[in-house]
Design an enzyme around this catalytic site. Sequence first.
Site, PDB file in Angstrom:
ATOM      1  N   LYS A 107      61.543  50.730  90.313  1.00 13.13           N
ATOM      2  CA  LYS A 107      61.500  49.366  90.839  1.00 13.13           C
ATOM      3  C   LYS A 107      62.664  48.506  90.332  1.00 13.13           C
ATOM      4  O   LYS A 107      62.894  47.417  90.847  1.00 13.13           O
ATOM      5  CB  LYS A 107      60.165  48.712  90.492  1.00 13.13           C
ATOM      6  CG  LYS A 107      58.981  49.385  91.180  1.00 13.13           C
ATOM      7  CD  LYS A 107      57.650  48.744  90.797  1.00 13.13           C
ATOM      8  CE  LYS A 107      56.478  49.374  91.518  1.00 13.13           C
ATOM      9  NZ  LYS A 107      56.142  50.724  90.965  1.00 13.13           N
TER      10      LYS A 107
HETATM   11  C1  LIG Z   1      55.300  51.531  91.875  1.00 14.85           C
HETATM   12  C2  LIG Z   1      55.135  52.955  91.475  1.00 14.85           C
HETATM   13  C3  LIG Z   1      54.729  53.956  92.380  1.00 14.85           C
HETATM   14  C4  LIG Z   1      54.329  53.642  93.813  1.00 14.85           C
HETATM   15  O1  LIG Z   1      55.396  53.211  94.594  1.00 14.85           O
HETATM   16  P1  LIG Z   1      55.105  52.491  95.992  1.00 14.85           P
HETATM   17  O2  LIG Z   1      56.434  52.030  96.461  1.00 14.85           O
HETATM   18  O3  LIG Z   1      54.176  51.359  95.688  1.00 14.85           O
HETATM   19  O4  LIG Z   1      54.490  53.507  96.881  1.00 14.85           O
HETATM   20  C5  LIG Z   1      54.654  55.265  91.950  1.00 14.85           C
HETATM   21  N1  LIG Z   1      54.924  55.583  90.673  1.00 14.85           N
HETATM   22  C6  LIG Z   1      55.308  54.660  89.764  1.00 14.85           C
HETATM   23  C7  LIG Z   1      55.558  55.089  88.373  1.00 14.85           C
HETATM   24  C8  LIG Z   1      55.431  53.323  90.123  1.00 14.85           C
HETATM   25  O5  LIG Z   1      55.784  52.410  89.209  1.00 14.85           O
END
Ligand SMILES: *Cc1c(COP(=O)(O)O)cnc(C)c1O
Length: 434
Positions: A107
């Site tokens: 993210k």
């Molecule tokens: C946010 C996250 C996900 C899920 O991603 P999405 O874009 O919400 O599908 C999976 N694994 C980790 C470690 C995350 O932080």
Amino acid sequence: MNYYSTNGNAPIADLHKAVVKGLAEDRGLYMPERINKLPQEFFDNIEKMSFQEIAYTVASAFFGEDVDPDALHDIVYDTLSFDCPVVQVKGSIYTLELFHGPTLAFKDVGARFMARLLQYFIRQEQGNQQVNVLVATSGDTGSAVANGFLGVDGIHVYVLYPKGKVSPIQECQFTTLGKNITAIEVDGVFDDCQALVKNAFMDAELNQHMKLTSANSINVARFLPQAFYYFNAYARMKEQGKADNLVMCVPSGNFGNICAALFGHAMGLPIKRFIAANNANDIFFKYLQTGKYEPKPSKQTLANAMDVGDPSNFARIYDLYGKSHEKISSLISGATYSDDQIRQTMRECYQDTKYILDPHGACGYQALADGLQPGETGVFCETAHPAKFKEKVDEILGIDVEIPERLANFMKGQKQSVPMSKDFTDFKQYLMKQ
Ligand SMILES: *Cc1c(COP(=O)(O)O)cnc(C)c1O
């Protein structure tokens, strides 16, 4: 480029508005009116390009009409100050390690990109008024957003988190930063934090007093940049002569990450098919089987960043394929794993290969182990560094996962936060004084 709402009842927005507002007036998600295909020569030479060069090309196709080329170049290179390698785990199963960013979370890319794009647009506004970003977090989003916005002038970030309910590492990642980041420790649960943020956006007096916006994961500037990862994965696989019949497997919660991959596919990225790997929250998996989308309350699992019972980006995927279940299920397949299966996968993979999966990546690995066909090469996203889930990983594998220096450095900082009740009047009073 114009952006429309997936609910179809909101005015068309330009990129500036879509980024500042996040959600359309009818509570739908913004979609770009066109998805520009990238030229064949880009794919012919992609393996000779760096992650950053590839990302700039992709970013230009999305945002080039609305952002000055030099500014966009600066934003992309500032966002991608790290690598995104592909590593062979076992046979034809590879992993795309998405955890080399500042907070070791995938993210990070969307958060930083959004911060810089928001700054770019604020600077064009008259009066240049400070913008205040409110974000409620149960852990991971807060750290990625806080670090993404750190030091970006013209923007102040308030991170609201539930007292005693986030891991110590996560807490350090947004309470030790200072500068334009304020951590607010709410005496309540995550839902209380979210309610405070929602109330703030709806309060007329507060919105008169200060300019408020969200850094929600549905923001186009946060989700689209994740497409960079998939073009890079293709390039790195092509470099190794392994780019034919590629299957991309994405551990999914809110489906933002896989949605960005699907946008990449729509731009011409040669991926044969996709797998969305779920934990026990199997709403999308069920949709693929039945054609019915039935949201449910989320279940708590080991892979908690994927504990989502009503994935918001489903609306985008549905829209992208003209609401056709047939189209969606012919390109994407699903998989769902219980906590017991996740544990077993982590153990087996570690014994077999010494590769340390985190619980989220484990769903991706297992989905390929179960679903890859002869002649296909699979790449799954490892979405988190195992040290971010150290207690769980150590316990499951009986090891002591090393904490990377970048993560350890956060732990050295001084924790600073503003204590807050879950009562909106207190929160409002606090903001009115800022
Ligand atoms: C946010 C996250 C996900 C899920 O991603 P999405 O874009 O919400 O599908 C999976 N694994 C980790 C470690 C995350 O932080």
